[in-house]
Write a protein that holds these residues in place. Structure first.
Motif, mmCIF file in Angstrom:
data_model
loop_
_atom_site.group_PDB
_atom_site.id
_atom_site.type_symbol
_atom_site.label_atom_id
_atom_site.label_comp_id
_atom_site.label_asym_id
_atom_site.label_seq_id
_atom_site.Cartn_x
_atom_site.Cartn_y
_atom_site.Cartn_z
ATOM 1 N N ARG A 108 0.845 -1.274 -0.090
ATOM 2 C CA ARG A 108 0.120 -0.032 0.061
ATOM 3 C C ARG A 108 0.891 1.260 0.122
ATOM 4 O O ARG A 108 1.751 1.095 0.685
ATOM 5 N N TRP A 109 0.759 2.131 -1.006
ATOM 6 C CA TRP A 109 1.260 3.439 -1.075
ATOM 7 C C TRP A 109 0.814 4.633 -0.453
ATOM 8 O O TRP A 109 -0.484 4.784 -0.810
ATOM 9 N N HIS A 110 1.429 5.422 0.515
ATOM 10 C CA HIS A 110 0.972 6.446 1.174
ATOM 11 C C HIS A 110 1.661 7.669 0.930
ATOM 12 O O HIS A 110 2.850 7.787 0.957
ATOM 13 N N GLY A 111 1.337 8.684 0.028
ATOM 14 C CA GLY A 111 1.867 9.623 -0.393
ATOM 15 C C GLY A 111 2.572 9.766 -1.826
ATOM 16 O O GLY A 111 3.299 10.493 -2.076
ATOM 17 N N ASP A 112 2.103 8.609 -2.553
ATOM 18 C CA ASP A 112 2.558 8.609 -3.851
ATOM 19 C C ASP A 112 2.366 9.930 -4.676
ATOM 20 O O ASP A 112 3.228 10.148 -5.669
ATOM 21 N N LEU A 169 11.116 8.550 2.831
ATOM 22 C CA LEU A 169 10.062 7.336 2.845
ATOM 23 C C LEU A 169 10.437 6.266 3.810
ATOM 24 O O LEU A 169 11.688 6.428 4.406
ATOM 25 N N ASP A 219 3.034 -1.471 4.046
ATOM 26 C CA ASP A 219 2.909 0.049 4.033
ATOM 27 C C ASP A 219 3.874 0.925 3.591
ATOM 28 O O ASP A 219 4.942 0.750 4.337
ATOM 29 N N TYR A 262 5.542 4.738 3.282
ATOM 30 C CA TYR A 262 5.029 6.164 3.468
ATOM 31 C C TYR A 262 6.048 6.956 2.728
ATOM 32 O O TYR A 262 7.126 6.832 3.234
ATOM 33 N N ASN A 279 6.852 10.885 2.482
ATOM 34 C CA ASN A 279 6.618 12.126 3.062
ATOM 35 C C ASN A 279 6.789 13.459 2.057
ATOM 36 O O ASN A 279 7.375 12.921 0.781
ATOM 37 N N LYS A 306 10.151 11.351 12.392
ATOM 38 C CA LYS A 306 8.788 11.556 11.988
ATOM 39 C C LYS A 306 8.152 10.062 11.572
ATOM 40 O O LYS A 306 7.163 9.714 11.574
ATOM 41 N N LEU A 307 9.054 9.562 10.839
ATOM 42 C CA LEU A 307 8.958 8.453 10.024
ATOM 43 C C LEU A 307 8.726 7.082 11.015
ATOM 44 O O LEU A 307 8.125 6.246 10.823
ATOM 45 N N ASN A 344 6.260 3.684 14.582
ATOM 46 C CA ASN A 344 6.321 2.235 14.308
ATOM 47 C C ASN A 344 7.637 1.826 14.768
ATOM 48 O O ASN A 344 8.425 1.341 14.017
#
Length: 325
Positions: free
Chosen positions: A117-121, A248, A260, A262, A264, A288-289, A293
């Motif tokens: 899953r791509w977030h911020g692509d 990333l 996932d 991420y 930015n 932040k990244l 997690n």
């Protein structure tokens, strides 16, 4: 040492007949078992791997000690029990991520894409439109190789720098898998010029910002609750490569079997900044990244080794979990 095919363009791993010698048979057997696991459904596989990882983690004393020290310095507000829980889950993440690499070697691109899953692509669309190059700034997560491979599988040429593994067979296997979908690999001992050349040619670069390169060219800046000698390299790379610096980080969700990724927004505020500011901004992005997690981060690295004059190196402190004799 393993002979490696090198050129001014890229590193290419070469297979050696000596890999069939008895000293490598254990590795071949382990890889064979992992290849079978690659076809086991994740809902069945992941709980089994988690139990194996937690059991094995009891016998990795030196790595666990480094992780304890790093977390003690970076998250002093957490209880020891909370930090131990992060370490336990970190070792589980390490095993899951190894299996992800095994899957990358044998499963189809279509299958692998469904597991991401791509977030911020969308942050990359504006950069493409501007005609600029891209260098991803990627903290040392356990699944750090996968995003670059998935982007290569999507048709984007990628270029990355790496350290060779001590075991020659493992080194050949790992780098062969990394190159499965294309892209260029650049060994760190060959210097940074081949990497810069690839980025200038339109390959998207992959840079890991959190290694300890010593004090000479680094800046001492805050890192979580402590400080770290940080090389402000992305500022120079941004200029010489005419590249956007894009943070990333990959996070593996073991309960879903999904990675996932991420992405930015680009670090557009460092173009005219001084080295100290750039170094701190790099660490801010890592924080932040990683913070949501922390179990995904490779806390076993000695990234706090270089200290200010008068400070004791954390890993030499015998008052913090004395080394086993």
């Amino acid at each position: 040492m393993q002979k490696k095919q090198r050129s001014n363009i890229e590193f290419i791993p070469l297979f050696k007949k000596s890999f069939f010698l008895p000293k490598y048979w254990g590795i071949w057997a382990a890889v064979g078992v992992m290849l079978m696991f690659a076809y086991v459904p994740v809902k069945v596989r992941n709980p089994v791997l988690a139990k194996i990882a937690k059991f094995a983690a009891r016998f990795i004393g030196s790595a666990r000690r480094r992780a304890r020290i790093n977390l003690f310095y970076c998250f002093p507000e957490l209880s020891e029990q909370q930090r131990e829980a992060i370490i336990d889950q970190m070792f589980v993440t390490a095993v899951h991520s190894t299996m992800l690499m095994v899957e990358q070697s044998v499963r189809s691109p279509e299958y692998l894409m469904k597991r991401v899953r791509w977030h911020g692509d969308e942050h990359l669309d504006a950069i493409r439109a501007s005609g600029r190059n891209v260098i991803f700034m990627v903290p040392h997560g356990w699944s750090v190789d996968i995003p670059a491979m998935m982007m290569a599988a999507r048709g984007q040429p990628m270029a990355a720098m790496f350290h060779n593994q001590k075991n020659e067979l493992v080194d050949w296997m790992w780098n062969t898998v990394r190159r499965r979908f294309g892209g260029r690999m650049h060994a760190r001992q060959d210097g940074i010029k081949p990497f810069i050349s690839s980025v200038r040619q339109g390959y998207w670069g992959y840079y890991l910002p959190d290694q300890d390169h010593g004090a000479e060219h680094s800046e001492f800046v805050d890192f979580f609750a402590t400080y770290k000698a940080t090389l402000p390299a992305v500022g120079r790379l941004m200029k010489v490569c005419r590249a956007a610096i894009v943070p990333l980080f990959p996070v593996y969700r073991a309960d879903e079997g999904i990675l996932d990724i991420y992405i930015n927004p680009e670090m557009s505020d460092i173009a005219e900044a001084d080295d100290h500011t750039i170094a701190r901004r790099m660490n801010e992005e890592v924080e932040k990244l990683v913070s949501p997690n922390p179990e995904q981060y490779v806390w076993v690295l000695k990234f706090l080794k270089t200290r200010k004059e008068g400070d004791i190196e954390p890993y030499k402190r015998q008052d913090l979990w004395p080394k086993e004799k």
